[in-house]
Design an enzyme around this catalytic site. Sequence first.
Site, PDB file in Angstrom:
ATOM      1  N   LYS A 195       0.821  -1.222   0.000  1.00 27.28           N
ATOM      2  CA  LYS A 195       0.000   0.000   0.000  1.00 27.28           C
ATOM      3  C   LYS A 195       0.853   1.269   0.000  1.00 27.28           C
ATOM      4  O   LYS A 195       2.057   1.219   0.252  1.00 27.28           O
ATOM      5  CB  LYS A 195      -0.965  -0.025   1.187  1.00 27.28           C
ATOM      6  CG  LYS A 195      -2.134  -0.976   0.896  1.00 27.28           C
ATOM      7  CD  LYS A 195      -3.274  -0.841   1.846  1.00 27.28           C
ATOM      8  CE  LYS A 195      -4.386  -1.793   1.392  1.00 27.28           C
ATOM      9  NZ  LYS A 195      -5.316  -2.120   2.470  1.00 27.28           N
ATOM     10  N   ARG A 203      -3.346  -9.705   5.360  1.00 29.44           N
ATOM     11  CA  ARG A 203      -3.845  -9.882   3.992  1.00 29.44           C
ATOM     12  C   ARG A 203      -2.734  -9.459   3.037  1.00 29.44           C
ATOM     13  O   ARG A 203      -2.301  -8.305   3.084  1.00 29.44           O
ATOM     14  CB  ARG A 203      -5.094  -9.009   3.812  1.00 29.44           C
ATOM     15  CG  ARG A 203      -5.774  -9.119   2.471  1.00 29.44           C
ATOM     16  CD  ARG A 203      -6.986  -8.181   2.407  1.00 29.44           C
ATOM     17  NE  ARG A 203      -7.663  -8.279   1.134  1.00 29.44           N
ATOM     18  CZ  ARG A 203      -7.285  -7.629   0.037  1.00 29.44           C
ATOM     19  NH1 ARG A 203      -6.236  -6.840   0.062  1.00 29.44           N
ATOM     20  NH2 ARG A 203      -7.960  -7.775  -1.091  1.00 29.44           N
TER      21      ARG A 203
END
Length: 264
Positions: free
Chosen positions: A206, A240
């Site tokens: 991210k 995740r």
Amino acid sequence: MGVLNVTPDSFSDGGRYLDPQRAAEHALEMEAAGAAIIDIGGESTRPHGAREVAAEIEIERVAPVLKRLGGRLRVPISIDTRKAAVARVALDAGAAIVNDVSALEADPAMAPLVATRKCAVVLMHMRGGPADHMKFAHYRDVVGEVEARLAARARAAIGAGVTASRIILDPGLGFAKRPRHSLALLGALPRLCALGYPILVGASRKGFVRVAAGRDPAALESATAAVNAIAIAAGVAIVRVHDVSSAVAAVKMAAAIKPANGGG
Ligand code: HH2
């Protein structure tokens, strides 16, 4: 939790697994690499330029993959969707977890579905929708506000008939959050764990990881693994990730380290 994005536009792997055969193979590869859950999604929620897609399109993307995986995966399947129609198809095809980035708010049919199917559910913190969440990245006390909101969404789910032991909470790193917000939440994971639910963290590749690591793919993977190790050490239950093998190594390493006073 290994990520399987069956989308043309996901931020890190968009378009790679649009072919159902290739997607199913990747799910099996992630399982072989040590993933304990496969999270299948047919809609991108990336911060800039994600396009909301109709339920029919999401179903067209994920259903053929679920069909190919039928009975072949030993680990549970999670369906990453905000739409009850999509979740229903996935649950019918054997999915065991609904991963709802809207925490059951986007679709009024989602909470009753999760309650009656008795599946597990991930309630993630976000503000706004996939297309505009960065407009809402303003907080006075990000940790306190996310913590309170997650507790409220868990209470709402229980009120709708979802069993508390089936609820997983997720601070939603990068969703309506600037890098400093995601980093503050990572620094406060023990506080989120103290809410009493398993916590899931999705840091993989991210923006806030890129800020620290740059764009070099190997550095990005190492930085992601560092976040995952820290998350597990802080008590997080599920990470995740896109790259399962580096995550499995990070998780095993973090879990192997015993807190001080642990004997010898
Ligand atoms: N992050 C993404 C998607 N779904 N679900 C949960 N519970 N937590 C997350 O942090 C999370 C999530 C975004 O990552 P990715 O799936 O790789 O990208 P895209 O949304 O562009 O498909």
